[in-house]
Scaffold this motif. Structure first.
Motif, PDB file in Angstrom:
ATOM      1  N   GLN A  97       9.242 -33.628 -11.075  1.00 21.14           N
ATOM      2  CA  GLN A  97      10.577 -33.912 -10.548  1.00 21.14           C
ATOM      3  C   GLN A  97      11.376 -34.670 -11.611  1.00 21.14           C
ATOM      4  N   LYS A 136      17.118 -36.426 -13.807  1.00 15.67           N
ATOM      5  CA  LYS A 136      18.397 -35.788 -13.512  1.00 15.67           C
ATOM      6  C   LYS A 136      18.262 -34.299 -13.783  1.00 15.67           C
ATOM      7  N   GLY A 137      19.145 -33.519 -13.173  1.00 13.38           N
ATOM      8  CA  GLY A 137      18.995 -32.079 -13.234  1.00 13.38           C
ATOM      9  C   GLY A 137      18.098 -31.599 -12.115  1.00 13.38           C
ATOM     10  N   ARG A 138      17.568 -30.401 -12.269  1.00 13.02           N
ATOM     11  CA  ARG A 138      16.716 -29.816 -11.232  1.00 13.02           C
ATOM     12  C   ARG A 138      15.540 -29.102 -11.875  1.00 13.02           C
ATOM     13  N   ALA A 161      17.299 -30.264 -17.423  1.00 12.25           N
ATOM     14  CA  ALA A 161      16.855 -31.463 -16.718  1.00 12.25           C
ATOM     15  C   ALA A 161      16.266 -32.460 -17.704  1.00 12.25           C
ATOM     16  N   TYR A 168      13.165 -35.430 -17.807  1.00 17.11           N
ATOM     17  CA  TYR A 168      11.959 -35.902 -17.132  1.00 17.11           C
ATOM     18  C   TYR A 168      11.443 -37.175 -17.790  1.00 17.11           C
TER      19      TYR A 168
END
Length: 749
Positions: A217, A220-222, A227, A229
């Motif tokens: 997860q 930020k982002g998806r 994104a 991580y």
């Protein structure tokens, strides 16, 4: 003749005696359970009166005819009988006392002879070193060591211990070598101790469900898109088997293996790799948790520190974010890597790559999946969602306390005796009746796997290291070496509910070797449950793979794989006889090269190239004549499941394998090495450097001019990740790069 007296009792002259001596009662009970332990009796009278002393030879007498036989008959009071207790042992007691203890009373006058309660017995060494025949619960309750059901006290396993003996069940007992052999144990040597004995931990297979690595997860982002991580590298405990104490592991984001990073072609992903390894006090680690061999390259200067650096295996990425083995981070430090994902869909993986200790860091758990997807693959009819399962296969050995077992000093190879799949020992997976896509990864240090389903069924390989093949390939077995990946589809549609299918291994260790030697056969189990799974037919074609033209290659390079002698551990593995520091290969961006791996050793090597995917041209056996390589027969084209894009290739003994690669996009220093991690660490890893055909011609128009100068000035300063304008590979664009560009000003082709 003087026998050894274990117990004695003074008796009268009658023919029937009432025995009250505790030692005699225990001896008689033991003789009834194990007649071989009955060594006879010695009876004596009043020695002051002539003719009253009687003496019998013991069963130790070599003349069998002189050995007496003791016959014992019990007459129990009518008010007591045999009572079977909950643990399965038998005691003589009253009915009331038996019922009060939740036992099963067998009736007045019954006896415990012949084990009426069904509990097996065997030899038990009590803390004093005496051996008796007891049930296992009774033995353990008294602090004894139980030698197994039906074991005997002759030969005496309780003799003064001379060393450690590993039994088949993984336990260890201190005994003599002869007693160890009699127990079918493995003798650990004179003076050895069970505290240090290398006894295998025996675990029951297929009792834990297969874990599925979680999808990472982002901050930020998806997931699956652009994104950022945070990947904290930490030390923690994790239960790897139902019957094993929690194991101390290292992992990314708190799991072993790490969470799966989902990415999409050309959507960049940023990862903050934060080394947060701490010891049991909570302080940042100053030393590695495993012993570090300080004579190896890397530890010889960096010491036994817990250094880490993440490598995206299969990533087409700038060299400064490639996990360059010397660019390590100590506990407390963070490295920010930006991955452009400028490549097709494929099964990649990330793992540690620290110089000289890669084998230790990966063995502790630092690995995880990185899946790149694209629109072309998503448009195909392939199993997805719950029917697409990543599976990383690794081998490990354990101490009894659950900790990993690994040698203190470097060894040429290390093979665990237990298979761990997705962080669980020999797990099982429940599958529905239909198709599943399994993304297989060999994440082991040294072990090769030849995988098959135990019923011999056919499965289909649809992808390899660099993504999908051109078409599905039907197989009944598949060999993958460390670092290799294979996407396969298995169909459970026709299996009845409750069917059990094993994924098994037949590859020797080391590989290739004698059949059956070093094999750990079980990998995991599939159990077919209710419900329908993915049922669409597989497409006949998967992708178009344009072959690289060998005629366009600008050079063919040879790489000999051999073992040499060295003062550091006696031997080391080298490529072309030189170590990491030597750079002899400078591929030019935009060109193709043929690399020929020549294996002059007795074992296979999985050769891995960073930055590029390659295509296999052919395989050919050879012999060495007066020091020269002489090919035998005609070259053999790659097998269909090797005809896709690869980044790791198996090179068998006395075999040369030719691959072709095109070098594009990024200049810098990249590693190539054997992916047997013990070989990589000492010192079967080298580096090559990609260069521009015309340094400074950033727009590739054949001339270094104003547009290129503008590009350089725009990139001035620290170079995020890596960039073409960083001509001196220093990590930033500055005066040295400007000078290099101006030196090439004007037409350069």
């Amino acid at each position: 003749f003087d026998p050894i007296v274990s117990a004695s009792q003074v008796v009268g002259a009658e023919d029937v005696y009432e025995w009250t001596g505790a030692g005699l009662i225990a001896d008689v009970q033991a003789w009834l359970d194990d007649p071989a332990s009955n060594h006879g009796w010695f009876l004596y009278g009043n020695e002051s009166e002539s003719g009253t002393t009687k003496r019998f030879d013991s069963r130790e007498n070599p003349n069998a005819g002189d050995r007496p036989v003791l016959i014992v008959d019990f007459i129990l009071p009518a008010t007591v009988g045999a009572c079977c207790q909950e643990v399965g042992s038998c005691v003589i007691t009253t009915e009331a006392e038996c019922v009060a203890s939740n036992g099963a009373y067998l009736g007045d006058g019954t006896a415990c002879i012949d084990n009426p309660c069904g509990l097996s017995t065997g030899a038990c060494c009590d803390p004093g070193g005496d051996c008796s025949i007891l049930s296992e619960p009774d033995c353990l309750a008294g602090g004894g060591v139980y030698f197994g059901d039906d074991s005997v006290c002759t030969p005496n396993p309780c003799a003064p211990p001379d060393g450690a003996c590993c039994l088949d069940d993984g336990s260890c007992v201190a005994t003599t070598e002869d007693a160890c052999i009699a127990l079918s144990g493995t003798w650990q040597g004179d003076g050895s101790s069970c505290l240090d004995a290398d006894c295998p931990v025996v675990l029951e297979p297929f009792v834990d469900p297969l874990p599925i690595p979680a999808v990472a997860q982002p901050l930020k982002g998806r997931p699956g898109g652009a994104a950022t991580y945070q990947m904290d590298i930490t030390e923690f405990t994790q239960q790897l088997h139902r019957d094993l104490p929690p194991t101390t592991v290292w992992g990314y984001a708190g799991t072993f293996p790490g969470p799966t990073i989902e990415a999409t072609t050309d959507e960049p992903v940023t990862v903050l790799w934060h080394n947060d390894l701490r010891d049991e006090t909570g302080a940042l680690r100053t030393e590695h948790i495993l012993p570090v061999d300080l004579c190896l390259h890397g530890p010889d200067t960096e010491g036994a520190t817990a250094r880490t650096v993440a490598h995206l295996h299969g990533g087409h990425i700038p060299w400064l974010v490639d996990g360059y083995p010397e660019f390590t981070a100590l506990p407390g430090e963070t490295q920010e890597y930006v991955y452009p994902n400028h490549q097709p869909a494929a099964t990649l993986w990330y793992h540690d790559h620290a110089l000289g200790i890669t084998r230790l860091n990966v063995y502790m758990g630092l690995a995880g999946f990185y899946l790149i997807r694209d629109a072309d693959e998503s448009a195909l009819s392939l199993p997805t969602g719950e029917y697409e399962i990543p599976i990383v296969i690794q081998d490990r050995s354990f101490h009894a306390d659950g900790s990993f077992r690994y040698p203190d000093t470097w060894q040429e190879m290390y093979f665990g005796d237990t298979i761990v799949v997705n962080g669980a020992v020999w797990p099982y997976a429940e599958v529905k009746r239909g198709k599943y896509r399994f993304r297989l990864l060999n994440g082991s240090n040294s072990r090769t796997y030849t995988l098959a389903l135990d019923d011999g069924r056919t499965f289909r390989q649809i992808g390899s290291d660099g993504g999908l093949l051109e078409a599905p390939v039907a197989l009944t077995s598949l060999t993958i070496m460390p670092g290799e990946r294979a996407d396969i589809v298995v169909d459970f549609q026709d299996d009845p509910l409750g069917a059990e299918i094993l994924l098994v291994n037949s590859a020797p260790a080391p590989f290739p070797g004698a059949a059956g030697v070093g094999v750990v056969p079980n990998i995991m189990k599939f159990v077919v449950t209710g419900g329908a799974a993915y049922s669409d037919p597989l497409p006949d074609t998967l992708r178009v793979i344009e072959p690289l033209d060998e005629a366009e290659a600008v050079i063919e390079r040879d790489f000999e794989l051999r073992k040499y002698t060295t003062e550091c551990n006696g031997s080391w593995w080298l490529v072309n006889g030189v170590d990491w520091h030597h750079i002899h290969e400078y591929p030019v961006l935009g060109t193709s090269e043929v690399w020929r791996f020549i294996n002059r050793s007795g074992m296979a090597h999985p050769m891995h190239m960073h930055l590029v995917f390659f295509q296999v041209l052919d395989r050919q056996m050879f012999e060495v004549v007066e020091g020269e390589i002489v090919p035998l027969g005609d070259p053999v084209p790659p097998a269909p499941n090797e005809a896709g894009w690869k980044d790791t290739i198996r090179v068998e003994p006395n075999e040369l394998v030719r691959v072709i690669a095109r070098f594009e996009d990024y200049t810098g220093r990249y590693a190539y090495h054997c992916h047997i991690l013990e070989h990589e660490d000492h010192e079967m890893m080298r580096q090559y450097q990609t260069v521009m055909a015309c340094p400074g011609d950033f727009d590739d128009d054949g001339t270094v001019g104003p547009a290129d100068l503008a590009s350089l000035l725009a990139a001035w300063g620290p170079c995020a990740g890596a960039c073409l304008e960083d001509l001196d590979l220093s990590g930033d664009v500055g005066p040295a790069d400007l000078a290099a560009m101006l030196a090439n000003w004007g037409p350069c082709r």
